[in-house]
Design a protein around this motif. Sequence first.
Motif, PDB file in Angstrom:
ATOM      1  N   ASP A  13       0.870  -1.296  -0.140  1.00 42.50           N
ATOM      2  CA  ASP A  13       0.031   0.313   0.054  1.00 42.50           C
ATOM      3  C   ASP A  13       0.903   1.238   0.259  1.00 42.50           C
ATOM      4  O   ASP A  13       1.348   1.688   0.987  1.00 42.50           O
ATOM      5  CB  ASP A  13      -0.853   0.150   1.249  1.00 42.50           C
ATOM      6  CG  ASP A  13      -1.821   0.921   1.278  1.00 42.50           C
ATOM      7  OD1 ASP A  13      -1.582   2.111   0.633  1.00 42.50           O
ATOM      8  OD2 ASP A  13      -2.852   0.793   2.154  1.00 42.50           O
ATOM      9  N   GLU A  14       1.037   1.714  -1.293  1.00 40.30           N
ATOM     10  CA  GLU A  14       2.244   2.810  -1.186  1.00 40.30           C
ATOM     11  C   GLU A  14       1.655   4.149  -0.541  1.00 40.30           C
ATOM     12  O   GLU A  14       2.425   4.681   0.100  1.00 40.30           O
ATOM     13  CB  GLU A  14       2.191   3.106  -2.852  1.00 40.30           C
ATOM     14  CG  GLU A  14       3.343   3.949  -3.201  1.00 40.30           C
ATOM     15  CD  GLU A  14       3.775   4.093  -4.520  1.00 40.30           C
ATOM     16  OE1 GLU A  14       3.164   3.269  -5.477  1.00 40.30           O
ATOM     17  OE2 GLU A  14       4.785   4.788  -5.246  1.00 40.30           O
ATOM     18  N   ASP A  15       0.591   4.314  -0.580  1.00 41.86           N
ATOM     19  CA  ASP A  15       0.136   5.440  -0.040  1.00 41.86           C
ATOM     20  C   ASP A  15       0.355   5.522   1.575  1.00 41.86           C
ATOM     21  O   ASP A  15       0.692   6.323   1.997  1.00 41.86           O
ATOM     22  CB  ASP A  15      -1.423   5.883  -0.183  1.00 41.86           C
ATOM     23  CG  ASP A  15      -1.671   6.425  -1.654  1.00 41.86           C
ATOM     24  OD1 ASP A  15      -0.713   6.771  -2.430  1.00 41.86           O
ATOM     25  OD2 ASP A  15      -2.825   6.233  -2.148  1.00 41.86           O
ATOM     26  N   MET A  16      -0.060   4.317   1.887  1.00 42.95           N
ATOM     27  CA  MET A  16       0.060   4.002   3.447  1.00 42.95           C
ATOM     28  C   MET A  16       1.544   3.999   3.697  1.00 42.95           C
ATOM     29  O   MET A  16       1.976   4.916   4.851  1.00 42.95           O
ATOM     30  CB  MET A  16      -0.430   2.806   3.786  1.00 42.95           C
ATOM     31  CG  MET A  16      -0.189   2.186   5.305  1.00 42.95           C
ATOM     32  SD  MET A  16      -1.370   3.392   6.245  1.00 42.95           S
ATOM     33  CE  MET A  16      -1.409   2.636   7.803  1.00 42.95           C
ATOM     34  N   LEU A  17       2.335   3.742   3.145  1.00 47.35           N
ATOM     35  CA  LEU A  17       3.950   3.821   3.307  1.00 47.35           C
ATOM     36  C   LEU A  17       4.478   5.152   3.321  1.00 47.35           C
ATOM     37  O   LEU A  17       5.058   5.503   4.226  1.00 47.35           O
ATOM     38  CB  LEU A  17       4.808   2.623   2.405  1.00 47.35           C
ATOM     39  CG  LEU A  17       4.316   1.438   2.355  1.00 47.35           C
ATOM     40  CD1 LEU A  17       5.442   0.567   1.630  1.00 47.35           C
ATOM     41  CD2 LEU A  17       4.697   0.784   3.710  1.00 47.35           C
ATOM     42  N   ARG A  18       4.095   5.936   2.163  1.00 43.40           N
ATOM     43  CA  ARG A  18       4.438   7.452   2.128  1.00 43.40           C
ATOM     44  C   ARG A  18       3.774   8.133   3.396  1.00 43.40           C
ATOM     45  O   ARG A  18       4.541   8.850   4.051  1.00 43.40           O
ATOM     46  CB  ARG A  18       3.628   7.899   1.036  1.00 43.40           C
ATOM     47  CG  ARG A  18       4.456   7.419  -0.273  1.00 43.40           C
ATOM     48  CD  ARG A  18       4.193   8.191  -1.493  1.00 43.40           C
ATOM     49  NE  ARG A  18       4.850   7.811  -2.731  1.00 43.40           N
ATOM     50  CZ  ARG A  18       6.143   7.542  -3.079  1.00 43.40           C
ATOM     51  NH1 ARG A  18       6.927   8.385  -2.285  1.00 43.40           N
ATOM     52  NH2 ARG A  18       6.550   7.039  -3.988  1.00 43.40           N
ATOM     53  N   SER A  19       2.578   7.751   3.925  1.00 41.92           N
ATOM     54  CA  SER A  19       2.082   8.460   4.927  1.00 41.92           C
ATOM     55  C   SER A  19       2.829   8.168   6.353  1.00 41.92           C
ATOM     56  O   SER A  19       2.706   8.977   7.316  1.00 41.92           O
ATOM     57  CB  SER A  19       0.433   8.247   5.096  1.00 41.92           C
ATOM     58  OG  SER A  19       0.351   6.928   5.756  1.00 41.92           O
ATOM     59  N   LEU A  20       3.428   6.770   6.344  1.00 43.01           N
ATOM     60  CA  LEU A  20       4.410   6.674   7.419  1.00 43.01           C
ATOM     61  C   LEU A  20       5.745   7.316   7.457  1.00 43.01           C
ATOM     62  O   LEU A  20       6.496   7.247   8.202  1.00 43.01           O
ATOM     63  CB  LEU A  20       4.389   5.127   7.497  1.00 43.01           C
ATOM     64  CG  LEU A  20       3.254   4.290   7.921  1.00 43.01           C
ATOM     65  CD1 LEU A  20       3.279   2.919   7.662  1.00 43.01           C
ATOM     66  CD2 LEU A  20       2.797   4.719   9.310  1.00 43.01           C
ATOM     67  N   GLY A  21       5.896   8.197   6.467  1.00 42.95           N
ATOM     68  CA  GLY A  21       7.248   8.787   6.228  1.00 42.95           C
ATOM     69  C   GLY A  21       8.400   7.808   6.194  1.00 42.95           C
ATOM     70  O   GLY A  21       9.474   8.095   6.269  1.00 42.95           O
ATOM     71  N   ILE A  22       8.107   6.605   5.352  1.00 41.84           N
ATOM     72  CA  ILE A  22       9.128   5.449   5.290  1.00 41.84           C
ATOM     73  C   ILE A  22      10.229   6.057   4.592  1.00 41.84           C
ATOM     74  O   ILE A  22      11.407   5.566   4.866  1.00 41.84           O
ATOM     75  CB  ILE A  22       8.401   4.415   4.438  1.00 41.84           C
ATOM     76  CG1 ILE A  22       7.330   3.606   4.990  1.00 41.84           C
ATOM     77  CG2 ILE A  22       9.519   3.374   3.800  1.00 41.84           C
ATOM     78  CD1 ILE A  22       7.752   2.644   6.025  1.00 41.84           C
TER      79      ILE A  22
END
Length: 141
Positions: free
Chosen positions: A56-65
Amino acid sequence: MKNQQFVVIGLGRFGSSLALELMDLGYEVLGVDRNEEVVDEMSNFLTYAVVADATDEDMLRSLGIRNFDCGIVAIGDDIQMSILAAILLKEMGIRQVVAKAISVLHGRALEKLGVDRVIFPERDMGIRVAHQLVTPNLLDY
Ligand code: ATP
């Protein structure tokens, strides 16, 4: 706290043991797993633990990965998931991406994606134990 930050994707036997050891060593660790029970079990022991799908790319981005120093893909059995997660971590620009492989071909695919270090836990442990057996004074490494 030491200032290097790690994200561990997949908190199975390998991922959870790695994540806990990094915590013991004084690093910050974000654990990600799609299984809520696994995340609940680990949440008291990691800096953060989040229920999320590694693809889940959006989720990973929102976690500041992308701000993490090192990302470890500790998903083995599901090669497709492992490869997709590794691609996303590489694309997000994490400096060092490490991934666990369950077969030689899986490892080759991960290397082709630019994964910086591929680990074969069973093979690597076999080698390590062999060395320890014939060199009793060898310090644990
Ligand atoms: P181990 O030997 O380390 O226990 P395994 O290879 O037997 O691992 P896997 O199927 O690789 O087991 O799963 C390891 C962990 O990764 C599990 O907790 C699983 O929920 C999680 N996982 C698998 N796929 C994903 C995904 N797409 N997103 C997030 N977590 C995932």
